[in-house]
Design an enzyme around this catalytic site. Structure first.
Site, PDB file in Angstrom:
ATOM      1  N   LYS A 120      76.165  76.142  18.935  1.00 53.63           N
ATOM      2  CA  LYS A 120      75.664  75.084  18.043  1.00 53.63           C
ATOM      3  C   LYS A 120      75.404  75.625  16.634  1.00 53.63           C
ATOM      4  O   LYS A 120      75.779  75.015  15.621  1.00 53.63           O
ATOM      5  CB  LYS A 120      74.391  74.475  18.641  1.00 53.63           C
ATOM      6  CG  LYS A 120      73.639  73.539  17.735  1.00 53.63           C
ATOM      7  CD  LYS A 120      74.504  72.364  17.326  1.00 53.63           C
ATOM      8  CE  LYS A 120      73.862  71.579  16.209  1.00 53.63           C
ATOM      9  NZ  LYS A 120      73.076  70.470  16.661  1.00 53.63           N
ATOM     10  N   CYS A 158      69.792  69.803   9.851  1.00 53.82           N
ATOM     11  CA  CYS A 158      70.646  70.641  10.703  1.00 53.82           C
ATOM     12  C   CYS A 158      71.366  71.691   9.884  1.00 53.82           C
ATOM     13  O   CYS A 158      71.109  72.880  10.005  1.00 53.82           O
ATOM     14  CB  CYS A 158      71.677  69.763  11.410  1.00 53.82           C
ATOM     15  SG  CYS A 158      70.930  68.343  12.198  1.00 53.82           S
TER      16      CYS A 158
HETATM   17  N1  SAJ Z   1      78.153  67.425   2.826  1.00 53.51           N
HETATM   18  C1  SAJ Z   1      78.766  67.756   1.642  1.00 53.51           C
HETATM   19  N2  SAJ Z   1      80.133  67.809   1.615  1.00 53.51           N
HETATM   20  C2  SAJ Z   1      80.887  67.530   2.723  1.00 53.51           C
HETATM   21  C3  SAJ Z   1      80.258  67.213   3.932  1.00 53.51           C
HETATM   22  C4  SAJ Z   1      78.868  67.165   3.957  1.00 53.51           C
HETATM   23  O1  SAJ Z   1      78.120  68.002   0.620  1.00 53.51           O
HETATM   24  O2  SAJ Z   1      82.119  67.570   2.599  1.00 53.51           O
HETATM   25  C5  SAJ Z   1      76.675  67.376   2.879  1.00 53.51           C
HETATM   26  C6  SAJ Z   1      76.128  65.990   3.230  1.00 53.51           C
HETATM   27  O3  SAJ Z   1      76.066  65.179   2.104  1.00 53.51           O
HETATM   28  C7  SAJ Z   1      74.775  66.343   3.783  1.00 53.51           C
HETATM   29  C8  SAJ Z   1      75.023  67.671   4.472  1.00 53.51           C
HETATM   30  O4  SAJ Z   1      76.228  68.183   3.934  1.00 53.51           O
HETATM   31  O5  SAJ Z   1      73.829  66.533   2.748  1.00 53.51           O
HETATM   32  C9  SAJ Z   1      75.162  67.576   5.967  1.00 53.51           C
HETATM   33  O6  SAJ Z   1      75.947  66.444   6.331  1.00 53.51           O
HETATM   34  P1  SAJ Z   1      77.040  66.471   7.488  1.00 53.51           P
HETATM   35  O7  SAJ Z   1      77.644  65.129   7.570  1.00 53.51           O
HETATM   36  O8  SAJ Z   1      77.958  67.607   7.267  1.00 53.51           O
HETATM   37  O9  SAJ Z   1      76.251  66.864   8.771  1.00 53.51           O
HETATM   38  P2  SAJ Z   1      74.903  66.320   9.506  1.00 53.51           P
HETATM   39  O10 SAJ Z   1      73.779  67.221   9.095  1.00 53.51           O
HETATM   40  O11 SAJ Z   1      74.708  64.871   9.350  1.00 53.51           O
HETATM   41  O12 SAJ Z   1      75.324  66.591  11.032  1.00 53.51           O
HETATM   42  C10 SAJ Z   1      75.708  67.895  11.408  1.00 53.51           C
HETATM   43  C11 SAJ Z   1      77.001  67.792  12.251  1.00 53.51           C
HETATM   44  N3  SAJ Z   1      77.555  69.109  12.443  1.00 53.51           N
HETATM   45  C12 SAJ Z   1      78.860  69.377  12.159  1.00 53.51           C
HETATM   46  O13 SAJ Z   1      79.619  68.545  11.700  1.00 53.51           O
HETATM   47  C13 SAJ Z   1      79.347  70.758  12.469  1.00 53.51           C
HETATM   48  C14 SAJ Z   1      76.690  67.125  13.575  1.00 53.51           C
HETATM   49  O14 SAJ Z   1      77.834  67.135  14.414  1.00 53.51           O
HETATM   50  C15 SAJ Z   1      75.522  67.832  14.276  1.00 53.51           C
HETATM   51  O15 SAJ Z   1      75.192  67.215  15.513  1.00 53.51           O
HETATM   52  C16 SAJ Z   1      74.340  67.753  13.362  1.00 53.51           C
HETATM   53  O16 SAJ Z   1      74.649  68.464  12.152  1.00 53.51           O
HETATM   54  C17 SAJ Z   1      73.132  68.376  14.047  1.00 53.51           C
HETATM   55  O17 SAJ Z   1      72.270  67.619  14.526  1.00 53.51           O
HETATM   56  O18 SAJ Z   1      73.079  69.610  14.163  1.00 53.51           O
END
Ligand code: SAJ
Length: 412
Positions: free
Chosen positions: A212, A266
């Site tokens: 994870k 996360c």
């Molecule tokens: N973000 C960016 N650029 C991107 C993608 C995301 O700046 O291209 C930013 C988002 O705006 C946000 C942060 O990253 O601030 C996190 O967003 P996210 O959509 O990447 O992830 P989370 O935190 O909503 O969910 C993640 C997911 N993990 C992965 O994709 C590897 C999810 O599957 C997990 O279950 C979750 O963390 C968790 O609970 O750990």
């Protein structure tokens, strides 16, 4: 084994949808939470978080009698722990919620019970959880002491669902199940197969914990690459959004999107658990965290430069959530940026966040929560901090004659 009664400890973004998923398969679910407000809301058939489709599922589960929330744990066949694992000062994982949950269920455990830790955890946390329960229940045997012969089965099965898509991903995603023993893992897989349609893959608890953390660190490192590119492009006067679109035409290149920083509970947190457990080796992971954490400061500098062109400008911040189309403000860089703009008195700050009704305490008295229409009518400077659909769809004509700082490429 049949799981007649399943108890979920922690009814938040993961626990509540999971409780609803089991209840939807006509299992009796006892949800446990420390918040009276959360318990009362759920027992009325309502929800306290924003997640598409969850309201209908919880309402059906409660009205049909499959889900009930309470403050005190009750006996069950399986317990799922889905409580927060934040970090403390020095970026060290805080296991106090897992400890409290383990100690709360210990008195009601009985021989044959399965306990699954779902909370994202540093390597070794599942073993510590077993020890906390064993200390309180010397009359029962646990897998870290008695292996396959133990009375209690314990596994780690990290949640992996994406906020905003939780209901679909809960069912469709594969699950990595780390049993403290083989039988522990097999029993946990049996539990998840009640509603999971993805594969349930068995491993040991430490590998599942690390898996994870690895997934979220992978994403953090990749976002850091995009964020670093955005700084380089600002310096070289290149449109980073166009650059990434072009580079991604290469068949083996897939760059993520820059933003104002990485938020949420996360991705901004979990990589530190790896750094904490292997500080001498986790160079790239640590650097990525620092790159992403440094991005809000860069946005602030851009706002400061723009504000200097006006006398007491009105600055509209579009979005507070940590990402698009959710109401979750935890660890949100947008909240931090809006706060800092106000603290540094760059101008009068208006904030638009369509998914909340009231400002978080950190912003109260510092900024005004207004409608998008109001913000666009009054602002001299518009800072796009979240790519909510309503912002993507805004009439760009309304931005003419304003200074626009678009941290999400919404207008690109
Ligand atoms: N973000 C960016 N650029 C991107 C993608 C995301 O700046 O291209 C930013 C988002 O705006 C946000 C942060 O990253 O601030 C996190 O967003 P996210 O959509 O990447 O992830 P989370 O935190 O909503 O969910 C993640 C997911 N993990 C992965 O994709 C590897 C999810 O599957 C997990 O279950 C979750 O963390 C968790 O609970 O750990």
């Amino acid at each position: 084994m049949t799981f007649d009664v399943i108890s979920i400890i922690g009814l938040g973004y993961i626990g509540l949808p999971t409780a609803a998923a089991f209840a939807g398969r006509r299992k009796k679910v006892i949800g446990v939470d420390v918040s009276t407000r959360v318990i009362e809301t759920i027992n009325k058939g309502e929800i306290h978080i924003v997640e598409p489709e969850l309201d209908m599922l919880v309402n059906a589960a409660v009205t049909q009698g499959f889900l009930r929330a309470t403050a005190i744990p009750e006996p069950a066949d399986a317990f799922l722990i889905a409580v927060p694992t934040p970090f403390m000062d020095g970026n060290k994982p805080d296991l106090s919620y897992i400890e409290a949950a383990s100690k709360a269920i210990a008195p009601v455990l009985k021989k044959g019970n399965l306990i699954v830790l779902e909370s994202t955890s540093p390597v070794g946390a599942t073993e510590r959880m077993a020890q906390w329960m064993a200390d309180l229940r010397p009359d029962l045997t646990f897998p870290h002491q008695f292996g396959e012969e133990s009375d209690i089965r314990i596994a780690h099965c990290p949640e992996r669902v994406l906020p905003g898509h939780v209901i679909r991903e809960l069912v469709e995603n594969d699950r990595v199940i780390g049993g403290m023993t083989r039988k522990c893992g097999e029993l946990a897989a049996e539990l998840y197969r009640i509603f999971v349609e993805g594969d349930c893959i068995l491993t040991d608890a430490r590998t599942a914990e690390m898996c994870k953390l690895t997934e979220n660190s992978f994403r953090d490192v990749n976002i850091a690459f995009a964020n670093e590119l955005s700084l380089i492009c600002d310096h070289l006067d290149i449109n980073v959004w166009e650059l990434i679109r072009l580079a991604n035409r290469h068949p083996r290149v897939s760059i993520l999107q820059p933003g104002p920083g990485v938020g949420g509970h996360c991705i901004a947190v979990d990589p530190w658990f790896i750094v904490d457990s292997a500080p001498d080796y986790a160079h790239l992971i640590r650097t990525a965290r620092n790159v992403n954490d440094g991005k809000p400061k860069h946005v602030l500098q851009r706002v400061e430069r723009a504000a200097k062109r006006f006398h007491d400008p009105v600055i509209a911040c579009l979005g507070l959530a940590f990402k698009a189309n959710i109401d979750d403000l935890r660890e949100s860089p947008a909240v931090e940026i809006a706060r800092e703009i106000s603290v540094h008195q760059y101008g009068q700050v208006l904030v638009v966040e369509p998914n909340i009704d009231a400002l978080p305490a950190r912003l109260e008295g510092k900024v005004s929560l207004v409608s998008l229409h109001h913000a666009l009518s009054h602002a001299d400077i518009v800072v796009v901090l979240v790519d909510h659909t309503s912002f993507r769809q805004l009439d760009k004509v309304r931005l003419q004659s304003k200074v626009v700082i678009d941290t999400r490429g919404v207008l690109a």
